[in-house]
Design an enzyme around this catalytic site. Sequence first.
Site, short mmCIF file in Angstrom:
data_model
loop_
_atom_site.label_atom_id
_atom_site.label_comp_id
_atom_site.label_asym_id
_atom_site.label_seq_id
_atom_site.Cartn_x
_atom_site.Cartn_y
_atom_site.Cartn_z
N CYS A 1 0.85 -1.18 0.00
CA CYS A 1 0.00 0.00 0.00
C CYS A 1 0.89 1.24 0.00
O CYS A 1 1.74 1.40 0.87
CB CYS A 1 -0.88 -0.02 1.24
SG CYS A 1 -1.68 1.55 1.61
N GLU A 2 0.70 2.10 -0.98
CA GLU A 2 1.56 3.28 -1.07
C GLU A 2 1.23 4.32 -0.01
O GLU A 2 2.00 5.24 0.20
CB GLU A 2 1.50 3.89 -2.47
CG GLU A 2 0.21 4.53 -2.85
CD GLU A 2 0.24 5.08 -4.27
OE1 GLU A 2 -0.40 6.12 -4.49
OE2 GLU A 2 0.88 4.49 -5.15
N HIS A 3 0.11 4.16 0.68
CA HIS A 3 -0.26 5.11 1.73
C HIS A 3 0.35 4.75 3.08
O HIS A 3 0.62 5.64 3.89
CB HIS A 3 -1.78 5.19 1.87
CG HIS A 3 -2.45 5.58 0.60
ND1 HIS A 3 -3.52 4.89 0.09
CD2 HIS A 3 -2.18 6.57 -0.28
CE1 HIS A 3 -3.90 5.46 -1.05
NE2 HIS A 3 -3.10 6.47 -1.29
N HIS A 4 0.54 3.45 3.35
CA HIS A 4 1.04 3.01 4.66
C HIS A 4 2.27 2.13 4.57
O HIS A 4 2.83 1.75 5.60
CB HIS A 4 -0.06 2.25 5.41
CG HIS A 4 -1.31 3.04 5.58
ND1 HIS A 4 -2.38 2.91 4.73
CD2 HIS A 4 -1.63 4.00 6.47
CE1 HIS A 4 -3.33 3.74 5.10
NE2 HIS A 4 -2.91 4.42 6.16
N GLN B 1 -4.53 -0.71 -5.25
CA GLN B 1 -5.08 -1.85 -5.98
C GLN B 1 -5.77 -1.44 -7.28
O GLN B 1 -5.66 -2.11 -8.29
CB GLN B 1 -6.04 -2.62 -5.08
CG GLN B 1 -6.60 -3.86 -5.72
CD GLN B 1 -7.41 -4.69 -4.77
OE1 GLN B 1 -7.24 -4.63 -3.55
NE2 GLN B 1 -8.31 -5.50 -5.30
N HIS C 1 -5.92 -6.19 2.53
CA HIS C 1 -5.02 -5.07 2.80
C HIS C 1 -4.69 -5.03 4.29
O HIS C 1 -5.58 -4.85 5.12
CB HIS C 1 -5.70 -3.75 2.39
CG HIS C 1 -5.87 -3.61 0.91
ND1 HIS C 1 -5.13 -2.73 0.17
CD2 HIS C 1 -6.68 -4.26 0.03
CE1 HIS C 1 -5.48 -2.83 -1.10
NE2 HIS C 1 -6.42 -3.76 -1.20
#
Length: 186
Positions: free
Chosen positions: A74-77, A115, A143
Site C-alpha cells: 500500500c503506497e499510503h502506509h 489496488q 489489505h
Amino acid sequence: MAIDKEKIKQAIRLFLEGIGEDPDREGLRETPDRVARMWEEFERQREFNFKLFEEFGSYNEMVLVKDITIYSFCEHHLLPFFGKAHIAYIPDGIVCGLSKLVRSVRAFSLRPQVQERLTNQIADFLMEQLKPKGVAVVLEMEHLCMSMRGVMSPGHLTVTSALRGLFLSDIRTREEFLKLIGKHSL
C-alpha cells in the site's frame, strides 16, 4: 527506476531509531541491508521478455490463468496487501507464454501501489503487448492497512476489475470469465 541500496539502508536505520529500536542490536543489525536487498530483488522481477507466439494464430478462445498469488505494498502506509489475480485474454492472432501473464502481475505489483491502479496497469499492459480481442483482470486482495490498523478488521477482500474489449462489450464473454473464476457478477 534504479534502486539506491545505501539510501534504503539509511532510511531503514532511521526508521528503526524513530520507533525506539536499537538498529545495532543483534536481531536488527542486518535488517537495513536485508530490506535493501529485498527491494533490489523486486526491481529485478519487474523486467522480463514478453515473448509472443504467432504460430498459434488460429486460437481465438479465452486464455485464463486464475488464482495467481500476488503481493504488493500500500503506497499510503507501506503495508502489504496480498491475494489472488485472475487474468484472461482472447487472442487475435498472437498468444504469449502463460508464465508471462504471471510475470506481468509481478512487474506491476512489487512496488508501492494502490489496488485500483495495479488492476488497470496489468490490463492496459496486456492490451498493449498482445493486441487481443479483449482482456479481463480481477484482483481479490486483503489489505493489512485495514487488517492491522485503522478499522482493524482482518479477512476482508477488496475486489477490483478491469475489463477491456470483448470482456467489456460482450456480456456472454464477461459471464464466461466470471463463471470460470468462480464469481457470479462484478
